[in-house]
Design an enzyme around this catalytic site. Structure first.
Site, PDB file in Angstrom:
ATOM      1  N   LYS A   1     -28.736 -83.267 107.749  1.00  0.00           N
ATOM      2  CA  LYS A   1     -29.603 -83.261 106.691  1.00  0.00           C
ATOM      3  C   LYS A   1     -30.549 -84.611 106.553  1.00  0.00           C
ATOM      4  O   LYS A   1     -30.108 -85.618 106.887  1.00  0.00           O
ATOM      5  CB  LYS A   1     -28.437 -83.488 105.273  1.00  0.00           C
ATOM      6  CG  LYS A   1     -28.014 -82.437 105.153  1.00  0.00           C
ATOM      7  CD  LYS A   1     -27.590 -83.154 103.368  1.00  0.00           C
ATOM      8  CE  LYS A   1     -27.581 -82.057 102.857  1.00  0.00           C
ATOM      9  NZ  LYS A   1     -26.583 -81.997 101.342  1.00  0.00           N
TER      10      LYS A   1
HETATM   11  C1  E4P Z   1     -26.339 -80.998  98.296  1.00  0.00           C
HETATM   12  O1  E4P Z   1     -25.698 -80.579  99.283  1.00  0.00           O
HETATM   13  C2  E4P Z   1     -27.059 -82.118  97.499  1.00  0.00           C
HETATM   14  O2  E4P Z   1     -27.010 -82.438  98.379  1.00  0.00           O
HETATM   15  C3  E4P Z   1     -26.029 -82.164  96.315  1.00  0.00           C
HETATM   16  O3  E4P Z   1     -26.206 -80.254  96.273  1.00  0.00           O
HETATM   17  C4  E4P Z   1     -27.432 -82.537  95.133  1.00  0.00           C
HETATM   18  O4  E4P Z   1     -25.974 -82.547  93.960  1.00  0.00           O
HETATM   19  P1  E4P Z   1     -26.856 -83.305  93.471  1.00  0.00           P
HETATM   20  O5  E4P Z   1     -28.420 -83.151  92.266  1.00  0.00           O
HETATM   21  O6  E4P Z   1     -25.667 -83.626  91.496  1.00  0.00           O
HETATM   22  O7  E4P Z   1     -26.607 -84.757  93.427  1.00  0.00           O
END
Ligand code: E4P
Length: 223
Positions: free
Chosen positions: A91
């Site tokens: 990521k």
């Molecule tokens: C996906 O893996 C994202 O990192 C995650 O869904 C982000 O969620 P958030 O907006 O609650 O931090």
């Protein structure tokens, strides 16, 4: 329509793996920070062990923690080396400087999940740079109030399809069962779901009522 689990919690991941409906796991630094401080690498290796035990075809996304392209590339290559998981995606957050890292990693055959995308143009730059996944943050898009998440996802999907792109949209930042539904309807290939929504996704009071009635009638019939 693939469902990923949005968690770094070993018990939550294993519970979902046992039920066989997830196609992947997404983690991020904030999710990891909720877990016991056993060490980042040690914890990810425990997730990899679980995936290898249940289904090593599942995707696992692990996020870098740098904005510097050189550091991102170094971290990504290190993750590939130490976690030894075939379906590992790195990521990398979307950003002008990060595009270089996304492109370099993609050219090196490393799967990139370009994350923290909030609009169509970010997603298009990410996919053009070679990202395997573009993660659109559904509720944070809504929080930002510049676009509606359903418009961002559906427009991105339309453009990816027209361009015959191999990238897939992951809708993240999910805060309700309705968000899961709406993200799929909007065209997300994948929705990564916090595990607290799994049971509400499957329970319905009319289902319980119908099944109770079936069993009641059958029991009465057998007497
Ligand atoms: C996906 O893996 C994202 O990192 C995650 O869904 C982000 O969620 P958030 O907006 O609650 O931090």
């Amino acid at each position: 329509m693939k469902i990923f689990i949005d968690s770094a919690n070993l018990l939550e991941i294993e519970n979902a793996l046992k039920k066989g409906f997830i196609s992947g796991v997404t983690t991020n630094p904030s999710l990891l920070a909720k877990e016991p401080k056993s060490g980042f690498e040690k914890h990810i290796k425990k997730i990899v062990t679980l995936l290898n035990k249940y289904d090593s075809k599942l995707s696992l996304s692990v996020e870098v923690f740098s904005r510097d392209p050189k550091e991102i590339i170094e971290q990504a290559k290190r993750f590939k080396k130490i976690f030894k998981y075939k379906n590992l995606s790195i990521k990398v957050q979307i950003g002008w400087n990060e595009l270089e890292a996304i492109n370099t990693l993609s050219k090196a055959g490393i799967s990139v999940n370009c994350t923290a995308c909030m609009n169509v143009t970010q997603a298009l730059l990410a996919t053009n740079a070679g990202a395997r996944y573009v993660s659109l943050f559904w509720c944070r898009i809504r929080d930002g109030a510049l676009d509606k998440p359903q418009d961002v996802v559906s427009a991105t999907r339309k453009l990816l399809d027209e361009g015959k792109s191999k990238s897939e949209i992951i809708a993240g930042s999910i805060r309700s069962v309705e968000d899961v539904r709406d993200a799929f309807i909007a065209g997300a290939h994948i929705v990564t779901v916090p595990p607290k929504f799994f049971i509400p996704m499957v329970e319905h009071f009319k289902t319980t009522e119908a099944v109770d009635q079936f069993f009641k009638d059958f029991t009465a019939w057998q007497k």
